[in-house]
Design an enzyme around this catalytic site. Sequence first.
Site, short mmCIF file in Angstrom:
data_model
loop_
_atom_site.label_atom_id
_atom_site.label_comp_id
_atom_site.label_asym_id
_atom_site.label_seq_id
_atom_site.Cartn_x
_atom_site.Cartn_y
_atom_site.Cartn_z
N SER A 52 0.81 -1.23 0.00
CA SER A 52 0.00 0.00 0.00
C SER A 52 0.84 1.27 0.00
O SER A 52 0.29 2.37 0.10
CB SER A 52 -0.90 -0.01 1.24
OG SER A 52 -0.13 -0.31 2.39
N THR A 153 -1.72 3.70 4.60
CA THR A 153 -0.72 4.74 4.35
C THR A 153 0.27 4.79 5.50
O THR A 153 -0.12 4.59 6.65
CB THR A 153 -1.44 6.11 4.26
OG1 THR A 153 -2.25 6.11 3.10
CG2 THR A 153 -0.48 7.26 4.24
N THR A 171 1.88 6.96 0.17
CA THR A 171 0.91 5.89 -0.12
C THR A 171 0.87 5.57 -1.61
O THR A 171 1.21 6.42 -2.45
CB THR A 171 -0.50 6.32 0.33
OG1 THR A 171 -1.38 5.21 0.26
CG2 THR A 171 -1.07 7.42 -0.53
N ARG A 181 -6.70 9.40 -9.96
CA ARG A 181 -7.33 9.75 -8.68
C ARG A 181 -6.22 10.10 -7.67
O ARG A 181 -5.24 9.38 -7.52
CB ARG A 181 -8.16 8.58 -8.18
CG ARG A 181 -8.78 8.77 -6.80
CD ARG A 181 -7.94 8.16 -5.71
NE ARG A 181 -8.61 8.19 -4.41
CZ ARG A 181 -8.02 7.91 -3.27
NH1 ARG A 181 -6.75 7.55 -3.26
NH2 ARG A 181 -8.67 7.96 -2.13
N THR A 204 -4.91 8.10 7.76
CA THR A 204 -4.90 6.91 6.92
C THR A 204 -6.36 6.54 6.69
O THR A 204 -7.23 6.91 7.47
CB THR A 204 -4.08 5.77 7.60
OG1 THR A 204 -4.20 4.58 6.82
CG2 THR A 204 -4.55 5.47 9.01
N GLY A 205 -6.63 5.84 5.59
CA GLY A 205 -8.03 5.47 5.33
C GLY A 205 -8.53 6.04 4.02
O GLY A 205 -7.74 6.39 3.15
N GLY A 207 -9.36 8.37 1.47
CA GLY A 207 -8.87 9.74 1.31
C GLY A 207 -9.95 10.77 1.04
O GLY A 207 -9.85 11.91 1.51
C1 SD4 Z 1 -5.78 7.38 -0.02
N1 SD4 Z 1 -5.48 7.59 2.36
O1 SD4 Z 1 -5.18 7.46 -1.09
C2 SD4 Z 1 -5.03 6.91 1.19
C3 SD4 Z 1 -5.24 5.45 1.25
C4 SD4 Z 1 -4.53 4.76 2.30
O2 SD4 Z 1 -4.36 4.29 4.53
O3 SD4 Z 1 -3.71 4.00 1.99
N2 SD4 Z 1 -4.86 4.97 3.53
O4 SD4 Z 1 -7.00 7.60 0.09
#
Ligand code: SD4
Length: 299
Positions: A52, A153, A171, A181, A204-205, A207
């Site tokens: 990731s 991330t 990330t 995107r 993280t999460g 986005g």
């Molecule tokens: C995103 N926040 O591109 C990042 C994704 C991610 O842990 O890996 N979050 O949305």
Amino acid sequence: MKSLSFPLIISTWDFGAEANRVAWKILMSRENPLDAVEKAINAVEKDPGVTSVGYGGIPNADGFVELDAAIMLGPNHKAGAVAGLKEIATPISVARKVMEKTNSILLVGDEALKFALRNGFKKTNLLTEKAKQEWLKRAEEGIIKRMDSSHDTIGLVLLDSKRDIYAGCSTSGLAMKTPGRVGDSCIIGAGLYVDNEIGGAAATGVGEQIMMFCGSFLVVENMRRGMSPQQACEAAIKRMISKRQKKWVGLIALDKEGQYGAASLGKEFPLAIYCKKGELIQKSKIVHNLPNLGLNMEI
Ligand code: SD4
């Protein structure tokens, strides 16, 4: 969560532990917090086992690995970032160069790649066999659909011995994302934010949800209004819930006193902490749903 001494480093996810070790070593040997953030995140970016972030990241819907990263410094309130960067394994280092060598904050796509090449970075094939197989499997099954549960991330926030604050984020974004995107991780105020008088935060999460609330900025502003890092993260999550946004998000924060906190909307995530006492892994506090929160609409 407790108050610790400083220096103090906090990072998202289990791989944050390795990042923290790298950062700590640099802080102890040459007291360069900027190098510490960069090299710590490089360690995760270069690890093919992490699917990731950086090299080995699961690609976008077209099978290309596109990377987002940003770095921010408390002492001069400067930042650099790259979005949709292909073929460079260490986007956080390119973000640092953007900060140091240009009067821009964010470079994107092909132009970010050209900038990196002009500054000595080398092209690498970022698609490992493992990530390619993951993509192929989904492509063959006709599941060319963004996987919002496939994230992780690296977000890192550091308080150094001078009590200055630094942060970095890197990330490959959500697996199978739409080509082009861009997520929160390269957006100052969303994926990360630092105010040297107050503290720092990283996210993280999913986005889109983090961006919709300027997630990291919101956490730091909550701390400015007197909340502890833990309360600040929880209040930011509650704000999301109050607007009926319930995708998975995790937030980490630390303040000038060496207090830290972490909260997530839904399932917990591990937070890696490193301080003089050594290494610690804790779980984020889960903020569940509206009725259980006693939600304060003033938040
Ligand atoms: C995103 N926040 O591109 C990042 C994704 C991610 O842990 O890996 N979050 O949305």
